[in-house]
Design a protein around this motif. Structure first.
Motif, PDB file in Angstrom:
ATOM      1  N   ALA A  44      -2.805  57.196  -7.902  1.00  0.00           N
ATOM      2  CA  ALA A  44      -2.748  58.631  -7.597  1.00  0.00           C
ATOM      3  C   ALA A  44      -3.001  58.879  -6.112  1.00  0.00           C
ATOM      4  N   ALA A  45      -4.045  58.249  -5.556  1.00  0.00           N
ATOM      5  CA  ALA A  45      -4.380  58.453  -4.143  1.00  0.00           C
ATOM      6  C   ALA A  45      -3.268  57.940  -3.235  1.00  0.00           C
ATOM      7  N   GLY A  46      -2.726  56.770  -3.564  1.00  0.00           N
ATOM      8  CA  GLY A  46      -1.663  56.207  -2.751  1.00  0.00           C
ATOM      9  C   GLY A  46      -0.406  57.044  -2.770  1.00  0.00           C
ATOM     10  N   THR A  47      -0.056  57.566  -3.950  1.00  0.00           N
ATOM     11  CA  THR A  47       1.119  58.432  -4.070  1.00  0.00           C
ATOM     12  C   THR A  47       0.946  59.694  -3.237  1.00  0.00           C
ATOM     13  N   LEU A  48      -0.246  60.272  -3.283  1.00  0.00           N
ATOM     14  CA  LEU A  48      -0.525  61.476  -2.490  1.00  0.00           C
ATOM     15  C   LEU A  48      -0.450  61.177  -0.996  1.00  0.00           C
ATOM     16  N   ASN A  69       4.018  42.386   3.195  1.00  0.00           N
ATOM     17  CA  ASN A  69       2.737  42.012   3.803  1.00  0.00           C
ATOM     18  C   ASN A  69       1.672  43.076   3.560  1.00  0.00           C
ATOM     19  N   ILE A  70       2.064  44.342   3.686  1.00  0.00           N
ATOM     20  CA  ILE A  70       1.110  45.435   3.446  1.00  0.00           C
ATOM     21  C   ILE A  70       0.655  45.429   1.988  1.00  0.00           C
ATOM     22  N   ALA A  71       1.597  45.190   1.070  1.00  0.00           N
ATOM     23  CA  ALA A  71       1.262  45.151  -0.355  1.00  0.00           C
ATOM     24  C   ALA A  71       0.318  43.990  -0.667  1.00  0.00           C
ATOM     25  N   ILE A  72       0.519  42.854  -0.001  1.00  0.00           N
ATOM     26  CA  ILE A  72      -0.369  41.697  -0.206  1.00  0.00           C
ATOM     27  C   ILE A  72      -1.794  42.045   0.201  1.00  0.00           C
ATOM     28  N   VAL A  73      -1.926  42.773   1.309  1.00  0.00           N
ATOM     29  CA  VAL A  73      -3.255  43.231   1.737  1.00  0.00           C
ATOM     30  C   VAL A  73      -3.872  44.089   0.638  1.00  0.00           C
ATOM     31  N   GLY A  74      -3.064  44.995   0.063  1.00  0.00           N
ATOM     32  CA  GLY A  74      -3.550  45.849  -1.017  1.00  0.00           C
ATOM     33  C   GLY A  74      -4.012  45.051  -2.219  1.00  0.00           C
ATOM     34  N   GLY A 177       5.839  51.269  10.946  1.00  0.00           N
ATOM     35  CA  GLY A 177       5.339  52.377  10.144  1.00  0.00           C
ATOM     36  C   GLY A 177       3.974  52.852  10.600  1.00  0.00           C
ATOM     37  N   SER A 178       3.582  54.012  10.120  1.00  0.00           N
ATOM     38  CA  SER A 178       2.305  54.614  10.512  1.00  0.00           C
ATOM     39  C   SER A 178       1.158  54.051   9.684  1.00  0.00           C
ATOM     40  N   THR A 179      -0.056  54.234  10.175  1.00  0.00           N
ATOM     41  CA  THR A 179      -1.244  53.769   9.456  1.00  0.00           C
ATOM     42  C   THR A 179      -1.369  54.439   8.096  1.00  0.00           C
ATOM     43  N   VAL A 180      -1.017  55.722   8.029  1.00  0.00           N
ATOM     44  CA  VAL A 180      -1.119  56.460   6.765  1.00  0.00           C
ATOM     45  C   VAL A 180      -0.201  55.851   5.707  1.00  0.00           C
ATOM     46  N   THR A 181       1.040  55.508   6.101  1.00  0.00           N
ATOM     47  CA  THR A 181       1.956  54.905   5.127  1.00  0.00           C
ATOM     48  C   THR A 181       1.473  53.514   4.712  1.00  0.00           C
ATOM     49  N   HIS A 182       0.869  52.789   5.642  1.00  0.00           N
ATOM     50  CA  HIS A 182       0.329  51.473   5.296  1.00  0.00           C
ATOM     51  C   HIS A 182      -0.751  51.607   4.225  1.00  0.00           C
ATOM     52  N   ILE A 183      -1.650  52.557   4.422  1.00  0.00           N
ATOM     53  CA  ILE A 183      -2.730  52.768   3.453  1.00  0.00           C
ATOM     54  C   ILE A 183      -2.161  53.182   2.104  1.00  0.00           C
ATOM     55  N   GLY A 184      -1.159  54.064   2.135  1.00  0.00           N
ATOM     56  CA  GLY A 184      -0.527  54.515   0.893  1.00  0.00           C
ATOM     57  C   GLY A 184       0.103  53.364   0.126  1.00  0.00           C
ATOM     58  N   ILE A 185       0.807  52.478   0.831  1.00  0.00           N
ATOM     59  CA  ILE A 185       1.440  51.328   0.183  1.00  0.00           C
ATOM     60  C   ILE A 185       0.383  50.386  -0.386  1.00  0.00           C
ATOM     61  N   GLU A 186      -0.683  50.157   0.381  1.00  0.00           N
ATOM     62  CA  GLU A 186      -1.772  49.304  -0.112  1.00  0.00           C
ATOM     63  C   GLU A 186      -2.356  49.868  -1.406  1.00  0.00           C
ATOM     64  N   MET A 187      -2.584  51.173  -1.429  1.00  0.00           N
ATOM     65  CA  MET A 187      -3.173  51.799  -2.609  1.00  0.00           C
ATOM     66  C   MET A 187      -2.238  51.750  -3.809  1.00  0.00           C
TER      67      MET A 187
END
Length: 292
Positions: A44-48, A69-74, A177-187
């Motif tokens: 939910a948080a990542g989608t938002l 790579n971002i998803a692996i971090v997540g 990509g931006s930091t916000v999108t990275h966090i969203g993908i990780e979540m």
């Protein structure tokens, strides 16, 4: 409000909010199965976060390898690290969990040391590692049942190790990509994987929303994930990472106090002394890096 004041407000928010997440997790897993609880939160948080990025026109990663790579971090941070914390908080007090998770910088120092062309540890750094892990031993070997068992210690130290691995891995690549999108993908990656894990071990039959569980989840989604991360990003953009990272010294203190006040979790001199020892070890390790 002056900019420096805003930065301090954001920093204090990170210290309090992220310190309080251990309490919210403890409440949440008392009402809902752990992996589906955590998975729903992060999905939910990542989608938002991704919707917000889309509306604001923020840049998304342009290459599949970046998304991977971002998803692996997540997966390291949320499925591995956070997943084990949530699982363990079914029987371990929230304050105790926060104290052991404070060992993440110790594991990061070890990983950075053993990897090829890694960062060498000074005598001060090695002393910090020794002191920090002695604090863990002192906490765990307590005869009081109110502290923690060996199983809980192993799970939480494993969580810290996986979080450290993800943090170090994140430094090995630069993604578009931006930091916000990275966090969203990780979540989203972490949330989906946690839900799959929960479904695979039969949590669906026990998953039901309750008022208390839903309140804990909503707090974690909006405060723990969105506001907490956004505040930390703002602080990181304006302060050196070494200064911004000092929130980690305050989180366990906040978590222990909140656990004692709200959930009546035991607060002993051994816990206080162990926290001081572990955090002192972490400070030695962190400052040994900045002085090299």
């Amino acid at each position: 409000m002056k900019k420096e004041t805003k930065i301090w407000v954001a920093f204090i928010a990170v210290c309090i909010i992220w310190g309080s997440t251990y309490l919210a997790i403890r409440i949440g897993v008392s009402k809902m199965p752990p992996f589906m609880f955590a998975g729903t939160r992060f999905l939910a948080a990542g989608t938002l976060m991704l919707l917000f990025a889309k509306i604001k026109g923020l840049e998304f990663p342009k290459k599949f390898i970046d998304i991977k790579n971002i998803a692996i971090v997540g997966l390291f941070l949320l499925l591995g690290g956070h997943g084990l914390v949530v699982w363990t908080e079914q029987w371990v007090a929230s304050g105790i969990a926060s104290i052991l998770v404070a060992t993440v910088p110790l594991f990061m120092a070890i990983i950075e040391f053993i990897k090829p062309n890694g960062i060498k540890l000074s005598i001060k750094g090695w002393t910090g590692l020794l002191v920090g892990f002695l604090g863990v031993v002192f906490l765990t070997l307590s005869k009081s049942s109110a502290v923690i068992d060996i199983k809980g210690t192993v799970f939480l130290l494993s969580a810290s190790l996986l979080w450290a691995m993800g943090s170090v891995y994140q430094k090995t690549f630069e993604a578009t990509g931006s930091t916000v999108t990275h966090i969203g993908i990780e979540m989203v990656a972490g949330g989906i994987s946690l839900l799959i894990l929960g479904l695979s071990i039969g949590e669906a039959s026990r998953f039901a929303f309750s008022t208390t569980g839903l309140a804990a989840m909503l707090y974690l989604i909006f405060f723990g994930s969105i506001i907490g991360y956004s505040s930390y990003i703002y602080v990181l953009q304006n302060w050196p990472s070494s200064k911004a990272g000092t929130y980690a010294y305050i989180n366990p203190i906040v978590a222990v106090i909140l656990g004692a006040l709200i959930l009546k979790e035991p607060l002993s001199l051994r816990m206080i002394f162990s926290t001081v020892i572990i955090l002192f070890g972490v400070i030695l390790v962190q400052t040994s890096k900045t002085n090299q």
